[in-house]
Write a protein that holds these residues in place. Sequence first.
Motif, PDB file in Angstrom:
ATOM      1  N   VAL A  46      51.420  35.140  41.889  1.00 44.06           N
ATOM      2  CA  VAL A  46      52.803  34.719  41.601  1.00 44.06           C
ATOM      3  C   VAL A  46      53.025  34.568  40.098  1.00 44.06           C
ATOM      4  O   VAL A  46      54.108  34.825  39.584  1.00 44.06           O
ATOM      5  CB  VAL A  46      53.116  33.370  42.311  1.00 44.06           C
ATOM      6  CG1 VAL A  46      54.450  32.805  41.841  1.00 44.06           C
ATOM      7  CG2 VAL A  46      53.136  33.567  43.818  1.00 44.06           C
ATOM      8  N   TYR A  47      51.976  34.181  39.375  1.00 42.58           N
ATOM      9  CA  TYR A  47      52.111  33.899  37.943  1.00 42.58           C
ATOM     10  C   TYR A  47      52.139  35.158  37.083  1.00 42.58           C
ATOM     11  O   TYR A  47      52.337  35.078  35.867  1.00 42.58           O
ATOM     12  CB  TYR A  47      50.972  32.974  37.485  1.00 42.58           C
ATOM     13  CG  TYR A  47      51.067  31.606  38.109  1.00 42.58           C
ATOM     14  CD1 TYR A  47      51.843  30.612  37.548  1.00 42.58           C
ATOM     15  CD2 TYR A  47      50.396  31.324  39.296  1.00 42.58           C
ATOM     16  CE1 TYR A  47      51.955  29.360  38.133  1.00 42.58           C
ATOM     17  CE2 TYR A  47      50.495  30.072  39.890  1.00 42.58           C
ATOM     18  CZ  TYR A  47      51.279  29.099  39.311  1.00 42.58           C
ATOM     19  OH  TYR A  47      51.376  27.872  39.894  1.00 42.58           O
ATOM     20  N   ASN A  48      51.908  36.323  37.706  1.00 38.15           N
ATOM     21  CA  ASN A  48      51.989  37.591  36.964  1.00 38.15           C
ATOM     22  C   ASN A  48      51.230  37.561  35.643  1.00 38.15           C
ATOM     23  O   ASN A  48      51.743  37.952  34.597  1.00 38.15           O
ATOM     24  CB  ASN A  48      53.455  37.963  36.673  1.00 38.15           C
ATOM     25  CG  ASN A  48      54.124  38.580  37.886  1.00 38.15           C
ATOM     26  OD1 ASN A  48      53.466  38.883  38.872  1.00 38.15           O
ATOM     27  ND2 ASN A  48      55.415  38.745  37.835  1.00 38.15           N
ATOM     28  N   THR A  49      50.015  37.074  35.656  1.00 36.04           N
ATOM     29  CA  THR A  49      49.228  36.976  34.424  1.00 36.04           C
ATOM     30  C   THR A  49      48.657  38.324  33.998  1.00 36.04           C
ATOM     31  O   THR A  49      48.271  38.510  32.854  1.00 36.04           O
ATOM     32  CB  THR A  49      48.043  36.005  34.618  1.00 36.04           C
ATOM     33  OG1 THR A  49      47.211  36.506  35.689  1.00 36.04           O
ATOM     34  CG2 THR A  49      48.535  34.622  34.978  1.00 36.04           C
ATOM     35  N   GLY A  50      48.574  39.244  34.963  1.00 33.22           N
ATOM     36  CA  GLY A  50      47.921  40.521  34.676  1.00 33.22           C
ATOM     37  C   GLY A  50      46.419  40.437  34.900  1.00 33.22           C
ATOM     38  O   GLY A  50      45.694  41.412  34.752  1.00 33.22           O
ATOM     39  N   HIS A  51      45.942  39.226  35.264  1.00 31.52           N
ATOM     40  CA  HIS A  51      44.506  39.037  35.504  1.00 31.52           C
ATOM     41  C   HIS A  51      44.273  38.309  36.831  1.00 31.52           C
ATOM     42  O   HIS A  51      43.354  37.511  36.954  1.00 31.52           O
ATOM     43  CB  HIS A  51      43.885  38.209  34.369  1.00 31.52           C
ATOM     44  CG  HIS A  51      44.047  38.817  33.012  1.00 31.52           C
ATOM     45  ND1 HIS A  51      43.287  39.876  32.567  1.00 31.52           N
ATOM     46  CD2 HIS A  51      44.908  38.529  32.005  1.00 31.52           C
ATOM     47  CE1 HIS A  51      43.666  40.199  31.336  1.00 31.52           C
ATOM     48  NE2 HIS A  51      44.645  39.400  30.981  1.00 31.52           N
ATOM     49  N   SER A  52      45.127  38.590  37.820  1.00 33.17           N
ATOM     50  CA  SER A  52      45.067  37.864  39.093  1.00 33.17           C
ATOM     51  C   SER A  52      43.679  37.922  39.739  1.00 33.17           C
ATOM     52  O   SER A  52      43.166  36.916  40.229  1.00 33.17           O
ATOM     53  CB  SER A  52      46.114  38.417  40.068  1.00 33.17           C
ATOM     54  OG  SER A  52      47.406  38.219  39.549  1.00 33.17           O
ATOM     55  N   GLN A  53      43.073  39.114  39.750  1.00 29.10           N
ATOM     56  CA  GLN A  53      41.762  39.257  40.391  1.00 29.10           C
ATOM     57  C   GLN A  53      40.684  38.448  39.667  1.00 29.10           C
ATOM     58  O   GLN A  53      39.887  37.758  40.302  1.00 29.10           O
ATOM     59  CB  GLN A  53      41.362  40.730  40.458  1.00 29.10           C
ATOM     60  CG  GLN A  53      42.174  41.514  41.484  1.00 29.10           C
ATOM     61  CD  GLN A  53      41.669  42.937  41.638  1.00 29.10           C
ATOM     62  OE1 GLN A  53      40.954  43.450  40.770  1.00 29.10           O
ATOM     63  NE2 GLN A  53      42.038  43.579  42.727  1.00 29.10           N
ATOM     64  N   LYS A  54      40.677  38.547  38.346  1.00 31.49           N
ATOM     65  CA  LYS A  54      39.665  37.810  37.570  1.00 31.49           C
ATOM     66  C   LYS A  54      39.819  36.303  37.759  1.00 31.49           C
ATOM     67  O   LYS A  54      38.841  35.583  37.962  1.00 31.49           O
ATOM     68  CB  LYS A  54      39.780  38.150  36.070  1.00 31.49           C
ATOM     69  CG  LYS A  54      39.186  39.489  35.700  1.00 31.49           C
ATOM     70  CD  LYS A  54      39.257  39.688  34.197  1.00 31.49           C
ATOM     71  CE  LYS A  54      38.671  41.044  33.803  1.00 31.49           C
ATOM     72  NZ  LYS A  54      38.763  41.271  32.343  1.00 31.49           N
ATOM     73  N   ILE A  55      41.069  35.841  37.670  1.00 32.57           N
ATOM     74  CA  ILE A  55      41.328  34.398  37.792  1.00 32.57           C
ATOM     75  C   ILE A  55      40.964  33.913  39.187  1.00 32.57           C
ATOM     76  O   ILE A  55      40.345  32.859  39.348  1.00 32.57           O
ATOM     77  CB  ILE A  55      42.800  34.083  37.463  1.00 32.57           C
ATOM     78  CG1 ILE A  55      43.040  34.321  35.968  1.00 32.57           C
ATOM     79  CG2 ILE A  55      43.150  32.653  37.828  1.00 32.57           C
ATOM     80  CD1 ILE A  55      44.479  34.186  35.534  1.00 32.57           C
ATOM     81  N   THR A  56      41.324  34.697  40.217  1.00 33.50           N
ATOM     82  CA  THR A  56      40.975  34.321  41.595  1.00 33.50           C
ATOM     83  C   THR A  56      39.460  34.213  41.735  1.00 33.50           C
ATOM     84  O   THR A  56      38.939  33.257  42.321  1.00 33.50           O
ATOM     85  CB  THR A  56      41.512  35.367  42.592  1.00 33.50           C
ATOM     86  OG1 THR A  56      42.934  35.469  42.452  1.00 33.50           O
ATOM     87  CG2 THR A  56      41.198  34.956  44.030  1.00 33.50           C
ATOM     88  N   GLY A  57      38.754  35.175  41.168  1.00 32.02           N
ATOM     89  CA  GLY A  57      37.287  35.144  41.229  1.00 32.02           C
ATOM     90  C   GLY A  57      36.717  33.910  40.547  1.00 32.02           C
ATOM     91  O   GLY A  57      35.776  33.283  41.051  1.00 32.02           O
TER      92      GLY A  57
END
Length: 233
Positions: free
Chosen positions: A96-107
């Motif tokens: 939702v935050y559209n950071t461009g790093h959703s996968q990395k942050i989730t990990g």
Amino acid sequence: MDAAEDLDTLGEKLYTLIYPKHKENAGKLTGMLLELPGPVLTQMVQDKATLTAGVEKALRALQLAQEPSKVPRKDDDDVSVSSDSLGEQLFELVDVYNTGHSQKITGMLLEQHQEVVLNLLSDPKLLEEQVKSAMKTLKELSLEETDISDASDADDTEKLGEKIFSLVEELDPLHANDITGMLLEMEPAALQQLLSDPTMLEVAVQKAQAALDTPNQTLCTAQEEQSNILHTD
């Protein structure tokens, strides 16, 4: 102040666009979207498809937050909650935050204890804090990698310079510094070839000596001549 006014204006525009289809949650959805970067918000106001995608993500996040019964708990019959299931739910919220790093942050967030991850799924504020913290960490790591890379390049050039100088000094001790400086203007790959081929190095040194012996030839011209050494064969 201008930034605050811009945000207020964007918020009003977003609310106006969201309200017709989502009357009950228009305020909450607008508030969630306003956490996104300014350029993304501007694009949402201008592009219907971008707005729709953002609203859908925010709706999914809102539904998960409002229905904790759907979030697996530690004391459920399934004590070991599927990490894949948690990861998918967490990714939806982080995205939702559209950071461009959703996968990395989730990990990064999934590396925490399961109980903490479950709290993130049901506490939007806590999730927001951790997403911002993860983004900060990623930026710092990126800067460190750049610094290390720059330092590594500098070290490599220095080592090449030392090796070239020691060989040039044997051929022309008097002008070793000047000649080495000229040769170091060449590409690293070309320098490596000079190090591995004594004949090529000798030719390069002779051309540099000729350049130095020519009073009217500038150092720049001499360096250009040196860069073409490998093409003379």
